[in-house]
Design a protein around this motif. Structure first.
Motif, PDB file in Angstrom:
ATOM      1  N   VAL A   1      12.179   0.460 -18.909  1.00 55.72           N
ATOM      2  CA  VAL A   1      12.409   0.988 -17.563  1.00 55.72           C
ATOM      3  C   VAL A   1      11.779   2.371 -17.424  1.00 55.72           C
ATOM      4  N   LYS A   2      11.818   3.139 -18.485  1.00 56.41           N
ATOM      5  CA  LYS A   2      11.223   4.473 -18.465  1.00 56.41           C
ATOM      6  C   LYS A   2       9.717   4.398 -18.193  1.00 56.41           C
ATOM      7  N   VAL A   3       9.048   3.428 -18.805  1.00 51.45           N
ATOM      8  CA  VAL A   3       7.600   3.281 -18.603  1.00 51.45           C
ATOM      9  C   VAL A   3       7.310   2.777 -17.189  1.00 51.45           C
ATOM     10  N   LEU A   4       8.147   1.892 -16.665  1.00 55.28           N
ATOM     11  CA  LEU A   4       7.965   1.441 -15.276  1.00 55.28           C
ATOM     12  C   LEU A   4       8.110   2.622 -14.315  1.00 55.28           C
ATOM     13  N   PHE A   5       9.028   3.524 -14.621  1.00 58.58           N
ATOM     14  CA  PHE A   5       9.201   4.728 -13.808  1.00 58.58           C
ATOM     15  C   PHE A   5       7.933   5.593 -13.875  1.00 58.58           C
ATOM     16  N   ALA A   6       7.335   5.672 -15.049  1.00 57.80           N
ATOM     17  CA  ALA A   6       6.075   6.408 -15.192  1.00 57.80           C
ATOM     18  C   ALA A   6       4.986   5.798 -14.308  1.00 57.80           C
ATOM     19  N   LEU A   7       4.949   4.474 -14.250  1.00 61.23           N
ATOM     20  CA  LEU A   7       3.952   3.797 -13.407  1.00 61.23           C
ATOM     21  C   LEU A   7       4.173   4.109 -11.929  1.00 61.23           C
ATOM     22  N   LYS A   8       5.418   4.266 -11.530  1.00 58.30           N
ATOM     23  CA  LYS A   8       5.694   4.645 -10.147  1.00 58.30           C
ATOM     24  C   LYS A   8       5.213   6.071  -9.870  1.00 58.30           C
ATOM     25  N   TYR A   9       5.433   6.966 -10.816  1.00 61.16           N
ATOM     26  CA  TYR A   9       4.922   8.335 -10.657  1.00 61.16           C
ATOM     27  C   TYR A   9       3.400   8.320 -10.538  1.00 61.16           C
ATOM     28  N   LEU A  10       2.756   7.448 -11.299  1.00 60.00           N
ATOM     29  CA  LEU A  10       1.301   7.341 -11.241  1.00 60.00           C
ATOM     30  C   LEU A  10       0.848   6.903  -9.844  1.00 60.00           C
ATOM     31  N   GLU A  11       1.560   5.966  -9.232  1.00 59.64           N
ATOM     32  CA  GLU A  11       1.245   5.535  -7.866  1.00 59.64           C
ATOM     33  C   GLU A  11       1.288   6.707  -6.895  1.00 59.64           C
ATOM     34  N   MET A  12       2.160   7.664  -7.182  1.00 59.35           N
ATOM     35  CA  MET A  12       2.338   8.815  -6.294  1.00 59.35           C
ATOM     36  C   MET A  12       1.458   9.990  -6.706  1.00 59.35           C
ATOM     37  N   ASN A  13       0.537   9.710  -7.653  1.00 62.57           N
ATOM     38  CA  ASN A  13      -0.402  10.735  -8.157  1.00 62.57           C
ATOM     39  C   ASN A  13       0.301  11.901  -8.838  1.00 62.57           C
ATOM     40  N   ASN A  14       1.511  11.640  -9.337  1.00 57.70           N
ATOM     41  CA  ASN A  14       2.233  12.660 -10.098  1.00 57.70           C
ATOM     42  C   ASN A  14       1.982  12.386 -11.579  1.00 57.70           C
ATOM     43  N   TYR A  15       0.779  12.794 -12.037  1.00 59.79           N
ATOM     44  CA  TYR A  15       0.372  12.485 -13.414  1.00 59.79           C
ATOM     45  C   TYR A  15       1.218  13.228 -14.445  1.00 59.79           C
ATOM     46  N   ASP A  16       1.653  14.427 -14.112  1.00 63.80           N
ATOM     47  CA  ASP A  16       2.409  15.218 -15.084  1.00 63.80           C
ATOM     48  C   ASP A  16       3.717  14.519 -15.465  1.00 63.80           C
TER      49      ASP A  16
ATOM     50  N   SER B   1       0.822  -1.200   0.000  1.00 60.71           N
ATOM     51  CA  SER B   1       0.000   0.000   0.000  1.00 60.71           C
ATOM     52  C   SER B   1       0.862   1.259   0.000  1.00 60.71           C
ATOM     53  N   ASN B   2       2.180   1.096   0.194  1.00 56.63           N
ATOM     54  CA  ASN B   2       3.086   2.239   0.118  1.00 56.63           C
ATOM     55  C   ASN B   2       3.287   2.677  -1.317  1.00 56.63           C
ATOM     56  N   THR B   3       3.316   3.975  -1.564  1.00 52.61           N
ATOM     57  CA  THR B   3       3.643   4.454  -2.905  1.00 52.61           C
ATOM     58  C   THR B   3       5.146   4.690  -2.985  1.00 52.61           C
ATOM     59  N   GLY B   4       5.648   4.616  -4.187  1.00 46.63           N
ATOM     60  CA  GLY B   4       7.085   4.811  -4.375  1.00 46.63           C
ATOM     61  C   GLY B   4       7.854   3.542  -4.105  1.00 46.63           C
ATOM     62  N   GLY B   5       7.979   3.198  -2.830  1.00 47.43           N
ATOM     63  CA  GLY B   5       8.657   1.966  -2.452  1.00 47.43           C
ATOM     64  C   GLY B   5      10.143   2.036  -2.767  1.00 47.43           C
ATOM     65  N   LYS B   6      10.810   0.892  -2.612  1.00 41.77           N
ATOM     66  CA  LYS B   6      12.247   0.818  -2.864  1.00 41.77           C
ATOM     67  C   LYS B   6      12.583   0.998  -4.332  1.00 41.77           C
ATOM     68  N   SER B   7      11.643   0.655  -5.209  1.00 42.87           N
ATOM     69  CA  SER B   7      11.975   0.671  -6.641  1.00 42.87           C
ATOM     70  C   SER B   7      12.034   2.081  -7.221  1.00 42.87           C
ATOM     71  N   PHE B   8      11.412   3.061  -6.567  1.00 38.75           N
ATOM     72  CA  PHE B   8      11.384   4.409  -7.163  1.00 38.75           C
ATOM     73  C   PHE B   8      12.790   4.968  -7.380  1.00 38.75           C
ATOM     74  N   PRO B   9      13.643   5.044  -6.349  1.00 37.95           N
ATOM     75  CA  PRO B   9      14.999   5.571  -6.607  1.00 37.95           C
ATOM     76  C   PRO B   9      15.809   4.685  -7.546  1.00 37.95           C
ATOM     77  N   LEU B  10      15.535   3.369  -7.527  1.00 40.40           N
ATOM     78  CA  LEU B  10      16.260   2.468  -8.429  1.00 40.40           C
ATOM     79  C   LEU B  10      15.876   2.723  -9.883  1.00 40.40           C
ATOM     80  N   LEU B  11      14.586   2.933 -10.129  1.00 41.44           N
ATOM     81  CA  LEU B  11      14.131   3.243 -11.489  1.00 41.44           C
ATOM     82  C   LEU B  11      14.646   4.603 -11.935  1.00 41.44           C
ATOM     83  N   GLU B  12      14.638   5.553 -11.019  1.00 44.20           N
ATOM     84  CA  GLU B  12      15.143   6.896 -11.336  1.00 44.20           C
ATOM     85  C   GLU B  12      16.613   6.817 -11.757  1.00 44.20           C
ATOM     86  N   ARG B  13      17.382   6.051 -11.016  1.00 37.21           N
ATOM     87  CA  ARG B  13      18.811   5.877 -11.330  1.00 37.21           C
ATOM     88  C   ARG B  13      18.986   5.130 -12.651  1.00 37.21           C
TER      89      ARG B  13
END
Length: 416
Positions: free
Chosen positions: A218-233, A195-207
């Motif tokens: 990987v870029k699209v997976l990063f987009a999905l993480k942003y979506l979890e955090m309600n950062n649609y832009d 239920s946590n957004t971001g999680g451990k994978s967010f900084p890993l995907l960013e890197r």
């Protein structure tokens, strides 16, 4: 060859780093499904190291008992290494392949040939004994092992992450290894339904995106993480970039469809998935995603024609996903939940019971299955629903399903 020599050969075989010693079990997967995915990767992932895919295909052919085809795939791996840009420094790329050759010959009772390839591996290992060379060799082995686990089945994702972590200790800036590690952790989080957004994978995907900007998946997976955090832009920006970079890649489009579905743009997701289906017509994953999309259109109370079409489509695509990959726990969970939503009680019960006995279920998936069954029974069989909500809570993993199950029991005025 005498029994003593055979035992000695087996001792040496077991020390090799290759698919035959990585504890990969055929009963954990639908072998045909994995094979098809790997063949699709050969076509649609042009930047991938193809000799690794041929090595994995060889092992899959071995699991099916097709020794002739196993050898053909290993020969393709060897040719790929020799013809690629890494040919001038190919020995470290050959250790896994030579290990596979040695095992295949052993299983064919060609013990002298098996011994020849064992010795080839041992010769390479001696050449790479000093620290810098040894690190280069280990990087390749850990990398191939990690990608193999990632391609095999969900229960191997944790092992994949551990392999990439070992490799990154040796070379923290390697783009491919960072991508593999980020993908493994992302998939683990997806299975665990945190239920946590971001999680451990967010900084890993960013890197990974920073180090490997050409890795569109990987870029699209990063987009999905942003979506979890309600950062649609930010998510939308990455999705647009991915579509510009690889508009015909089924791997990219599949994740783009997931992005649209989770964002609530179901019609857009369906349109993309049907395009992907034309490229990979027997992909269990695409049918699975289409089933999830059409399930969103099922309404209660029924809205006659529109609802009937949604139910028919959801059932068709979910059943097809199971048919194409019978070892996929998520596909079985989806089918059970679709039957529930469609009020097909007997089929729902049969699928629920069958899925609950599957060997490859994660605790979080058991929570999900009991949760949907409890929700379905809530108004018609309250006592049964309560029992299944309690089954969700018994599993201590902190997921969205557990949180809602606790609230449901409180609303039903039942002790937790």
């Amino acid at each position: 060859m005498s029994d003593i020599l055979k035992n000695s050969l087996m001792d040496r075989l077991l020390k090799l780093q290759c698919h035959f010693t990585w504890d990969l079990h055929g009963e954990d997967v639908d072998i045909d499904n994995v094979e098809e995915r790997v063949n699709d990767q050969l076509v649609y992932l042009p930047n991938a190291l193809k000799h690794r895919m041929y090595n994995l295909l060889a092992y899959l052919k071995h699991l099916k008992g097709d020794h002739e085809e196993t050898m053909i795939q290993l020969q393709k791996a060897e040719t790929q290494i020799q013809e690629s840009s890494i040919a001038e420094d190919a020995d470290d790329k050959k250790t896994v392949m030579y290990g596979n050759f040695a095992w295949v010959f052993y299983h064919q009772n060609q013990f002298n040939n098996s011994l020849t390839f064992v010795e080839k591996v041992e010769t390479i290992l001696k050449q790479y004994e000093s620290p810098p060379e040894k690190n280069a060799l280990l990087l390749d082995i850990y990398g191939e092992q990690g990608w193999t686990y990632l391609s095999f089945a969900g229960k191997y994702y944790q092992l994949a992450a551990e392999c990439f972590e070992k490799a990154l200790e040796l070379d923290p800036e390697d783009p491919e290894l960072n991508s593999g590690h980020a993908m493994a952790v992302y998939r683990i989080e997806g299975f665990r339904l945190s239920s946590n957004t971001g999680g451990k994978s967010f900084p890993l995907l960013e890197r990974a995106v920073r180090l490997n900007p050409r890795d569109t998946v990987v870029k699209v997976l990063f987009a999905l993480k942003y979506l979890e955090m309600n950062n649609y832009d930010q998510g939308d920006i990455l999705i647009e970039q991915a579509l510009q970079e690889q508009p015909e890649s089924p791997y990219v489009l599949r994740y783009v469809a997931t992005y649209y579905r989770r964002k609530g743009q179901i019609k857009e997701a369906i349109a993309i998935l049907k395009k992907v289906l034309s490229l990979t017509p027997t992909s269990s994953n695409v049918y699975f995603q289409l089933g999830k999309c059409y399930k969103k259109f099922i309404r209660k109370p029924p809205q006659e024609q529109q609802n009937a079409e949604a139910i028919a489509n959801a059932i068709f695509y979910s059943e097809k996903a199971v048919e194409l990959n019978r070892s996929s726990v998520p596909a079985h969970i989806l089918l059970a939940s679709v039957y529930m939503k469609a009020d097909k009680h007997q089929k729902a019960k049969e699928e629920f019971d069958k899925t609950l006995t599957m060997n490859d279920m994660w605790p979080e998936q058991k929570q999900e299955l009991h949760f949907y069954w409890a929700k379905y029974l809530k108004h018609s069989r309250k006592s049964e629903a309560v029992r299944h909500f309690k089954e969700v809570i018994k599993i201590q993993n902190q997921t969205w399903y557990r949180e809602i199950a606790i609230k449901e029991l409180q609303e039903l005025a039942e002790p937790i």
